[in-house]
Design a protein around this motif. Structure first.
Motif, mmCIF file in Angstrom:
data_model
loop_
_atom_site.group_PDB
_atom_site.id
_atom_site.type_symbol
_atom_site.label_atom_id
_atom_site.label_comp_id
_atom_site.label_asym_id
_atom_site.label_seq_id
_atom_site.Cartn_x
_atom_site.Cartn_y
_atom_site.Cartn_z
ATOM 1 N N SER A 1 -22.770 -10.738 -0.754
ATOM 2 C CA SER A 1 -22.725 -11.363 -2.077
ATOM 3 C C SER A 1 -21.881 -12.627 -2.001
ATOM 4 C CB SER A 1 -22.146 -10.395 -3.108
ATOM 5 O OG SER A 1 -20.866 -9.931 -2.713
ATOM 6 N N ALA A 2 -22.135 -13.546 -2.924
ATOM 7 C CA ALA A 2 -21.422 -14.826 -2.907
ATOM 8 C C ALA A 2 -21.456 -15.443 -4.293
ATOM 9 C CB ALA A 2 -22.050 -15.775 -1.892
ATOM 10 N N LEU A 3 -20.507 -16.343 -4.527
ATOM 11 C CA LEU A 3 -20.470 -17.117 -5.759
ATOM 12 C C LEU A 3 -21.046 -18.494 -5.469
ATOM 13 C CD1 LEU A 3 -19.439 -16.978 -8.743
ATOM 14 C CD2 LEU A 3 -17.435 -18.265 -7.938
ATOM 15 N N LEU A 4 -22.123 -18.825 -6.181
ATOM 16 C CA LEU A 4 -22.768 -20.126 -6.040
ATOM 17 C C LEU A 4 -22.139 -21.098 -7.030
ATOM 18 C CD1 LEU A 4 -25.224 -21.795 -4.865
ATOM 19 C CD2 LEU A 4 -26.451 -21.051 -6.936
ATOM 20 N N GLU A 5 -21.647 -22.220 -6.530
ATOM 21 C CA GLU A 5 -20.974 -23.200 -7.378
ATOM 22 C C GLU A 5 -21.766 -24.503 -7.374
ATOM 23 O OE1 GLU A 5 -16.365 -21.914 -7.027
ATOM 24 O OE2 GLU A 5 -17.218 -22.800 -5.200
ATOM 25 N N VAL B 1 -27.348 -12.782 -10.067
ATOM 26 C CA VAL B 1 -28.712 -12.608 -9.572
ATOM 27 C C VAL B 1 -28.679 -11.586 -8.446
ATOM 28 C CG1 VAL B 1 -30.656 -13.703 -8.400
ATOM 29 C CG2 VAL B 1 -29.429 -14.953 -10.188
ATOM 30 N N LEU B 2 -29.509 -10.552 -8.571
ATOM 31 C CA LEU B 2 -29.739 -9.605 -7.478
ATOM 32 C C LEU B 2 -31.140 -9.886 -6.953
ATOM 33 C CD1 LEU B 2 -28.511 -6.221 -9.068
ATOM 34 C CD2 LEU B 2 -27.145 -7.996 -7.955
ATOM 35 N N ALA B 3 -31.247 -10.285 -5.698
ATOM 36 C CA ALA B 3 -32.549 -10.676 -5.157
ATOM 37 C C ALA B 3 -32.778 -10.011 -3.814
ATOM 38 C CB ALA B 3 -32.636 -12.200 -5.001
ATOM 39 N N GLY B 4 -33.890 -9.324 -3.690
ATOM 40 C CA GLY B 4 -34.175 -8.717 -2.394
ATOM 41 C C GLY B 4 -35.154 -7.567 -2.464
ATOM 42 N N ASP B 5 -35.094 -6.749 -1.443
ATOM 43 C CA ASP B 5 -35.966 -5.590 -1.280
ATOM 44 C C ASP B 5 -35.218 -4.356 -1.773
ATOM 45 O OD1 ASP B 5 -37.610 -3.554 -0.485
ATOM 46 O OD2 ASP B 5 -37.379 -3.903 1.676
ATOM 47 N N PHE B 6 -35.578 -3.900 -2.966
ATOM 48 C CA PHE B 6 -34.916 -2.738 -3.559
ATOM 49 C C PHE B 6 -35.547 -1.436 -3.075
ATOM 50 C CE2 PHE B 6 -33.676 -6.203 -6.165
ATOM 51 C CZ PHE B 6 -32.557 -5.847 -6.884
ATOM 52 N N ASN B 7 -36.686 -1.547 -2.375
ATOM 53 C CA ASN B 7 -37.438 -0.355 -1.989
ATOM 54 C C ASN B 7 -37.687 0.557 -3.182
ATOM 55 O OD1 ASN B 7 -38.258 -0.285 0.814
ATOM 56 N ND2 ASN B 7 -36.083 -0.416 1.328
ATOM 57 N N GLU C 1 -23.132 -15.521 -9.548
ATOM 58 C CA GLU C 1 -22.986 -14.537 -8.473
ATOM 59 C C GLU C 1 -24.362 -14.181 -7.922
ATOM 60 O OE1 GLU C 1 -19.019 -12.298 -10.315
ATOM 61 O OE2 GLU C 1 -20.995 -11.347 -10.446
ATOM 62 N N VAL C 2 -24.457 -14.132 -6.606
ATOM 63 C CA VAL C 2 -25.735 -13.817 -5.940
ATOM 64 C C VAL C 2 -25.515 -12.658 -4.977
ATOM 65 C CG1 VAL C 2 -27.606 -14.685 -4.496
ATOM 66 C CG2 VAL C 2 -26.454 -16.240 -6.104
ATOM 67 N N VAL C 3 -26.416 -11.691 -5.034
ATOM 68 C CA VAL C 3 -26.378 -10.560 -4.107
ATOM 69 C C VAL C 3 -27.724 -10.477 -3.389
ATOM 70 C CG1 VAL C 3 -26.091 -8.067 -3.828
ATOM 71 C CG2 VAL C 3 -24.792 -9.283 -5.596
ATOM 72 N N ALA C 4 -27.672 -10.418 -2.060
ATOM 73 C CA ALA C 4 -28.881 -10.170 -1.268
ATOM 74 C C ALA C 4 -29.041 -8.657 -1.141
ATOM 75 C CB ALA C 4 -28.768 -10.812 0.115
#
Length: 329
Positions: free
Chosen positions: A199-203, A247-253, A211-214
């Motif tokens: 996860s990271a903070l996009l500025e 933002v949560l973005a990715g493969d949640f299965n 906030e972004v989470v892969a």
């Protein structure tokens, strides 16, 4: 001779009657089986890998139910037609809105988020970078990110497009990463999980930080992975909402019919695909067998309004890439 001619129509009529009764019995049995299948998502009963697989196919249940209900009407099997018809309507109430946009127009800074499951790092790096370049992507979430794929992505020009990154590359499916057009500050939002979920903070200049989470929860279809999958989905929901857009973005299965993802949405997240009318656009597998389902998502919190959602094939990957256009207000 006259007697024979009279008997033959009677025999044919009897055969048709017996055939009709057999069809009616078969339809009744299939109708009960359909109702049992439909009860799984309606009751939130994805308790093991088998029911998880059946629940993932819920959107197909609307089509199956419509065909069975029509067959019941044609055969005048009113109880079967009524049972199947009512269950189908209940399924449609949950599924149909995903194909209708409910996203309001929004003002603010546009943010384009692309997510790619790279299938053990085998995804075509040039295709990924082409998608980034062609769609002016701001944030890239990568799952199954291997060191070898990182090298191929950089050779294809990713660093020139998205110079900022938080990469946790690893072997096979273990690695994940975030690349961005703007500075990233690594965070530690998600509890420890089987597969990396950085996860990271996009500025961004002139815009609120995001906030972004892969996301990459464990595959639930293994003999001993279902409980871990459920826990990891639950852990995502336990990350406190602090007021900073996320933002949560990715493969949640997981599909929108699984209880774990449904609980996550109930905690204040919006599915960008469903909000923009693309919630039935399948993302896995890349081919047509098993029946394609929606496992990859971009979820947003308050302060972010989805505006568009697209799905793209990526050679070498078993998932389709997903691109969400968001507005940060």
């Amino acid at each position: 001779m006259v007697r024979t001619l009279v008997e033959e129509p009677e025999q044919q009529t009897g055969a048709r009657g017996r055939g009709r009764r057999v069809l009616s019995v078969v339809l009744a049995v299939v109708g009960v089986g359909f109702a049992a299948w439909a009860a799984l998502p309606l009751l939130g009963w994805d308790v093991d890998r088998y029911t998880v697989a059946l629940v993932a196919l819920t959107p197909y249940g609307v089509l199956v139910g419509a065909v069975l209900a029509l067959a019941g009407l044609l055969l005048r099997q009113w109880p079967t037609a009524l049972l199947v018809g009512l269950v189908t309507v209940l399924l449609a109430v949950g599924v149909a809105p995903r194909a209708v946009s409910s996203a309001p127009p929004a003002r603010g800074g546009e943010l384009r988020v692309l997510s790619v499951n790279a299938y053990f790092g085998q995804a075509d790096a040039a295709r990924v970078v082409d998608l980034v370049r062609r769609h002016d992507v701001d944030v890239l979430s990568l799952q199954e990110l291997t060191p070898e794929l990182v090298a191929r992505l950089d050779a294809a020009g990713l660093a020139a497009e998205l110079p900022h990154r938080v990469f946790h590359a690893g072997p096979k499916a273990e690695g994940s990463g975030i690349a961005a057009r703007y500075p990233l500050r690594e965070l530690d939002l998600v509890p420890d999980s089987t597969l990396a979920q950085p996860s990271a903070l996009l500025e961004r200049p002139g815009s609120r930080p995001v906030e972004v989470v892969a996301v990459h929860t464990l595959y639930p279809m293994g003999s001993d992975t279902h409980d871990v999958w459920r826990r990891e989905l639950g852990d995502l929901g336990q990350v406190p909402l602090t007021g900073t857009p996320r933002v949560l973005a990715g493969d949640f299965n997981a599909t929108l019919d699984h209880t774990g993802l449904g609980d996550l949405l109930g905690r204040g997240y919006t599915d960008a695909a469903a909000a923009t009318g693309a919630g039935l656009d399948a993302t896995w597998p890349a081919g047509w067998f098993p029946p394609p389902v929606v496992l990859d998502h971009v979820l947003t919190t308050a302060g972010i309004t989805p505006q568009a959602f697209e799905v793209f094939p990526v050679p070498g990957a078993d998932h389709r890439a997903v691109l969400a256009t968001l507005v940060v207000g």
